[in-house]
Scaffold this motif. Structure first.
Motif, PDB file in Angstrom:
ATOM      1  N   TRP A   1      -5.233   4.770  11.568  1.00 41.22           N
ATOM      2  CA  TRP A   1      -5.831   3.578  10.969  1.00 41.22           C
ATOM      3  C   TRP A   1      -6.830   2.982  11.943  1.00 41.22           C
ATOM      4  CZ3 TRP A   1      -6.229   1.600   6.285  1.00 41.22           C
ATOM      5  CH2 TRP A   1      -6.826   0.335   6.160  1.00 41.22           C
TER       6      TRP A   1
ATOM      7  N   HIS B   1      -0.511   0.733   9.535  1.00 44.09           N
ATOM      8  CA  HIS B   1      -1.088  -0.459   8.928  1.00 44.09           C
ATOM      9  C   HIS B   1      -0.624  -0.505   7.481  1.00 44.09           C
ATOM     10  CE1 HIS B   1      -4.021  -3.262   7.254  1.00 44.09           C
ATOM     11  NE2 HIS B   1      -4.273  -3.652   8.495  1.00 44.09           N
ATOM     12  N   THR B   2      -0.329  -1.679   6.997  1.00 46.38           N
ATOM     13  CA  THR B   2       0.216  -1.819   5.652  1.00 46.38           C
ATOM     14  C   THR B   2      -0.684  -1.235   4.578  1.00 46.38           C
ATOM     15  OG1 THR B   2       1.355  -3.835   6.371  1.00 46.38           O
ATOM     16  CG2 THR B   2       1.133  -3.491   3.995  1.00 46.38           C
ATOM     17  N   ASP B   3      -1.991  -1.224   4.821  1.00 44.63           N
ATOM     18  CA  ASP B   3      -2.925  -0.709   3.822  1.00 44.63           C
ATOM     19  C   ASP B   3      -3.105   0.807   3.875  1.00 44.63           C
ATOM     20  OD1 ASP B   3      -3.395  -3.287   2.954  1.00 44.63           O
ATOM     21  OD2 ASP B   3      -5.155  -3.563   4.244  1.00 44.63           O
ATOM     22  N   SER B   4      -2.614   1.437   4.939  1.00 39.08           N
ATOM     23  CA  SER B   4      -2.871   2.867   5.130  1.00 39.08           C
ATOM     24  C   SER B   4      -2.270   3.744   4.028  1.00 39.08           C
ATOM     25  CB  SER B   4      -2.374   3.322   6.500  1.00 39.08           C
ATOM     26  OG  SER B   4      -2.599   4.699   6.702  1.00 39.08           O
TER      27      SER B   4
ATOM     28  N   ALA C   1      -1.561   3.271   0.850  1.00 35.63           N
ATOM     29  CA  ALA C   1      -2.267   3.185  -0.427  1.00 35.63           C
ATOM     30  C   ALA C   1      -3.645   3.828  -0.342  1.00 35.63           C
ATOM     31  CB  ALA C   1      -2.392   1.727  -0.858  1.00 35.63           C
ATOM     32  N   GLU C   2      -4.327   3.673   0.789  1.00 36.08           N
ATOM     33  CA  GLU C   2      -5.627   4.313   0.946  1.00 36.08           C
ATOM     34  C   GLU C   2      -5.484   5.834   0.894  1.00 36.08           C
ATOM     35  OE1 GLU C   2      -9.355   4.056   4.018  1.00 36.08           O
ATOM     36  OE2 GLU C   2      -7.401   4.580   4.850  1.00 36.08           O
TER      37      GLU C   2
ATOM     38  N   ASP D   1       5.879  -5.552  -0.151  1.00 33.22           N
ATOM     39  CA  ASP D   1       4.846  -4.560   0.149  1.00 33.22           C
ATOM     40  C   ASP D   1       5.305  -3.150  -0.216  1.00 33.22           C
ATOM     41  OD1 ASP D   1       3.132  -6.514   1.141  1.00 33.22           O
ATOM     42  OD2 ASP D   1       3.919  -6.338   3.180  1.00 33.22           O
TER      43      ASP D   1
END
Length: 347
Positions: free
Chosen positions: A173, A204-207, A209-210, A239
């Motif tokens: 990330w 990272h919390t967004d990783s 889903a990406e 989350d």
């Protein structure tokens, strides 16, 4: 290949998979995580790896400061002992997620499997960018796909040992250009072979889903993909549940790690009780068919031979804790048997 599971010793029927750890390492070198000590302990100066009692506490707290602690080559006899014990305690299969760049050796994996009777499913693909080959910039997506497909259909590392999973595919990330290229190649190789995929996301919390978005856009099968390391990616149940709606398998895989200090990310690691609590909440929200668990053993100090918890920790210690915390035996069977079986079957 459809409807079967591919191990280092050949195809098996899904019914024979049994209790399965979905993310482990048996032969690997994780020196990519080595770092200079950030603490001062004079009696450990110039010590690479000794398991004397006065050192053990430091090694548990700072495992990645000890270079020899990060290399499993030469530990094959101990791995046979570990897996024999695992089998004696009801274990049947292990997914070995070592990929290119962290010293994969499928020949050694086959020998360990044959010596113990434990099914071993080995991985193909590439780990994080810091372990990529020096020519990764010039390798095309088509070349990466060809390597993975060859490992699955013909044999890896110049052997006839074939891989039964794509991954763990390493992502950072933010994700690097080459990691994105590898991830897209993994999706294409999956669509060509029907092979399952397992992902190492960035911390990272967004990783996660990406990564799912990139896989989907490249034609990957999210429903046959495991997202690893949720222990160090999601720290709020909301989350996890939001991510669960995307359809991948959800993997908590640091069971046995009870030290909150994390050397490779600015996070506080949960302990086993916290992992179980979050898993129970996810199960209560209807996601029992998508949860898998493991230890991700990547250092010597976690082996029983060196005083660690070993590969039987989940079966001996975690399962009783789960039952005591209200998780049903039916859901435990899904987590350890049914979900790995559904994931590992070639589509």
């Amino acid at each position: 290949m459809k409807g079967k599971i591919q191990t280092v010793c050949g195809w098996i029927d899904p019914a024979s998979l049994g209790k399965t750890l979905t993310h482990e390492h048996l032969v690997a070198d994780f020196s990519c995580y080595w770092s200079e000590p950030s603490w001062h302990a004079p009696h450990l100066d110039n010590v690479s790896f000794t398991m004397d009692p006065e050192n053990l506490g430091f090694i548990k707290q700072y495992p990645y400061n000890f270079l020899e602690n990060l290399n499993f080559h030469g530990e094959e006899n101990h791995m046979v002992e570990e897996l024999n014990f695992f089998r004696q305690n009801g274990g049947s299969s292990i997914v070995e997620c070592t990929t290119l760049g962290i010293s994969r050796d499928v020949g050694k994996l086959k020998k360990i499997s044959m010596a113990t009777g434990v099914n071993v499913v080995c991985g193909t693909g590439y780990y994080t960018a810091n372990t990529h080959p020096s020519n990764m910039d010039s390798l095309t997506q088509e070349q990466l796909v060809s390597t993975m497909v060859n490992d699955i259909t013909r044999g890896a590392d110049g052997t006839d040992v074939r891989c039964g999973v794509i991954g763990e595919i390493g992502c950072s990330w933010p994700i690097t250009d080459n990691e994105r290229k590898v991830l897209q190649a993994a999706a294409i190789a999956q669509s060509e072979t029907g092979c399952p995929v397992i992902i190492h996301p960035g911390t990272h919390t967004d990783s996660p889903a990406e990564i799912i978005r990139i896989l989907q856009e490249a034609g990957g099968d999210v429903g046959a993909t495991v997202m690893s390391h949720l222990d160090c990616t999601f720290f709020e149940t909301e989350d996890v549940l939001e991510f669960a709606s995307l359809g991948s398998y959800l993997e908590w895989d640091f069971f046995g790690v009870e030290v909150s200090h994390c050397q490779w990310a600015d996070i506080d690691m949960p302990n086993d009780a916290m992992r179980i609590k979050m898993i129970r909440q996810v199960l209560e929200e209807g996601h029992a068919d998508k949860v898998v668990i493991s230890h991700d053993v990547d250092t010597k100090h976690r082996l029983m031979h060196y005083g660690g918890h070993g590969y039987s920790h989940i079966l001996l210690n975690v399962v009783p804790m789960m039952l005591n915390r209200g998780i049903s035996q039916e859901d435990i069977n899904k987590i350890l048997v049914e979900n790995p079986k559904q994931w590992l079957v070639f589509k």
